[in-house]
Design an enzyme around this catalytic site. Structure first.
Site, PDB file in Angstrom:
ATOM      1  N   ASP A 223      -7.305   1.821  -1.763  1.00  0.00           N
ATOM      2  CA  ASP A 223      -7.218   1.966  -0.308  1.00  0.00           C
ATOM      3  C   ASP A 223      -7.477   3.426   0.062  1.00  0.00           C
ATOM      4  OD1 ASP A 223      -6.577   2.031   2.383  1.00  0.00           O
ATOM      5  OD2 ASP A 223      -4.907   0.619   2.178  1.00  0.00           O
ATOM      6  N   HIS A 325      -3.294  -7.309   6.522  1.00  0.00           N
ATOM      7  CA  HIS A 325      -2.479  -6.141   6.201  1.00  0.00           C
ATOM      8  C   HIS A 325      -1.008  -6.558   6.277  1.00  0.00           C
ATOM      9  CE1 HIS A 325      -0.251  -2.423   7.428  1.00  0.00           C
ATOM     10  NE2 HIS A 325      -0.863  -2.003   6.340  1.00  0.00           N
TER      11      HIS A 325
END
Ligand code: MG
Length: 399
Positions: A223, A325
């Site tokens: 990420d 998410h």
């Protein structure tokens, strides 16, 4: 049924943790500026008075009705709670809480500047509270109201945000997570373009060590939290390619859609994004443009259960999986239990964040052996635990 009260409950509790809770932060877009790059702090951490336990202060939304049933959502940040308290609350009082689609559309149309950011996060929280309320009213979990269960067990990937990136400690955690049954794990480099070749070298060293530690059968994700530039991203996808990453997430700021599309066209590693995008209209260009291999709306930010279901439908018509998410695991679990595996294959579980975000819940939703067993409790399946609340006050913000 009518909504009689929209409460914003600010609760305070004591979070005991031995040692330093947050060991390392991720790279941030602001790190191009030296004074920000040098700042080691995480912005969203709970308060800590000296070396003792953390003071945890969180805001929950509770929607009450004249039938005695209520809906719960949260925790919410203060800016989101302020939008609810000042702008949205008056539009809810006296209305039917079961007409969720109408409530959403009225709020959306009333906030013409609120299509993204705090206002949409506030609408998301209200939507989640209304689904929780409807579940409690029907004595059914939300996934059953949505036509599920399609699945009763959901695979979880572990997100290691906040853990040390020192190679010895990171690889020890990677092995531990594999032993705990996680089949995928995501890591967050602290370095980016402002660190130049050295940033890329350390990122490669980290992921090489992680791959060695977990072997080939565990998926690894990276990420970048919107912190890369074009040249850095292009070099990164080429040099990381032999490590067979499952995806690279948010290489660029979400407005740089053309950069996403261009990188995806060249990258041997799948590209993920959308954690900071909102609503069906926000996600449509990502899909039409072919910007990503995976879209990642957050149910608590992108528009709630109602809107994220629509985003999932859109993505499914493009064959692009939605892997939300993980701000709210309870909400994610309820939505994903009502969707087929190819549409929404994984639940994200942020290991450290969930200790905070689910702290005040009586029964936090947690993975076991790499999966979450979908709870059958009514609504979202979570309740505040009075035993964990030291103090409480109501946020009025009456206008
Ligand atoms: Mg992310």
């Amino acid at each position: 049924m009518r909504i009689t009260r929209v409460r914003l409950r600010e609760v305070t509790g004591t979070f005991h943790y031995r040692g330093e809770f947050w060991e390392q932060r991720l790279a941030r877009p602001l790190d191009i500026y030296p004074e920000h790059r040098a700042d080691p702090r995480e912005w969203w951490l709970p308060e800590q008075d000296g070396p003792g336990p953390y003071r945890l202060r969180q805001i929950f939304l509770e929607i009450e009705t004249d039938e005695g049933v209520h809906g719960l959502a949260g925790p919410l940040t203060r800016d989101v709670a302020l939008v609810i308290g000042t702008q949205l609350r008056p539009r809810l009082l006296g209305t039917d809480p079961l007409a969720i689609e109408r409530r959403w559309d009225v709020l959306y149309r009333s906030q013409v500047h609120g299509r993204k950011g705090a206002v949409m996060m506030a609408i998301s929280a209200i939507d989640c509270a209304l689904w929780d309320l409807r579940g409690r009213w029907d004595d059914a979990p939300v996934h059953r109201l949505l036509g599920g269960p399609v699945r009763t067990e959901l695979p979880v990937y572990a997100s290691t945000l906040g853990f040390s990136l020192e190679l010895d400690r990171a690889t020890a955690l990677a092995r531990q997570l594999k032993a705990e049954g996680f089949r995928a794990q995501k890591w967050f480099p602290r370095w980016g373009p402002a660190d130049g070749r050295e940033g890329l070298r350390r990122t490669l060293a980290l992921f090489s060590a992680l791959r060695d530690a977990v072997g080939e059968e565990v998926e690894l994700m990276l990420d970048a939290w919107m912190s890369w530039d074009w040249a850095y991203a292009l070099a990164a996808v080429r040099e990381l390619a032999p490590l067979r990453l499952y995806w690279i997430e948010e290489p660029f700021l979400p407005d740089q859609l053309e950069a996403y599309a261009a990188l995806r066209a060249r990258s041997p590693i799948p590209i993920a994004g959308g954690e900071h995008e909102y609503t069906r209209w926000g996600f449509l260009p990502w899909l039409v443009r072919g910007a990503v291999d995976v879209i990642q709306p957050d149910i608590y930010w992108a528009g709630g259960i109602s809107e994220t279901l629509k985003i999932a439908v859109l993505a499914s018509t493009h064959g692009i999986p939605m892997i939300p998410h993980g701000h709210s695991v309870p909400a994610t679990v309820q939505l994903l239990a009502a969707l087929p595996e190819p549409v929404a294959p994984w639940v994200e579980y942020l290991l450290k964040w969930n200790e905070l975000l689910q702290f005040f819940f009586r029964e936090p939703i947690q993975p076991e052996n790499g999966v979450i067993h979908v709870p059958e409790r009514p609504g979202m399946g979570v309740e505040l635990d009075p035993a964990k609340i030291d103090e409480e006050r109501e946020l009025a913000w009456d206008n």
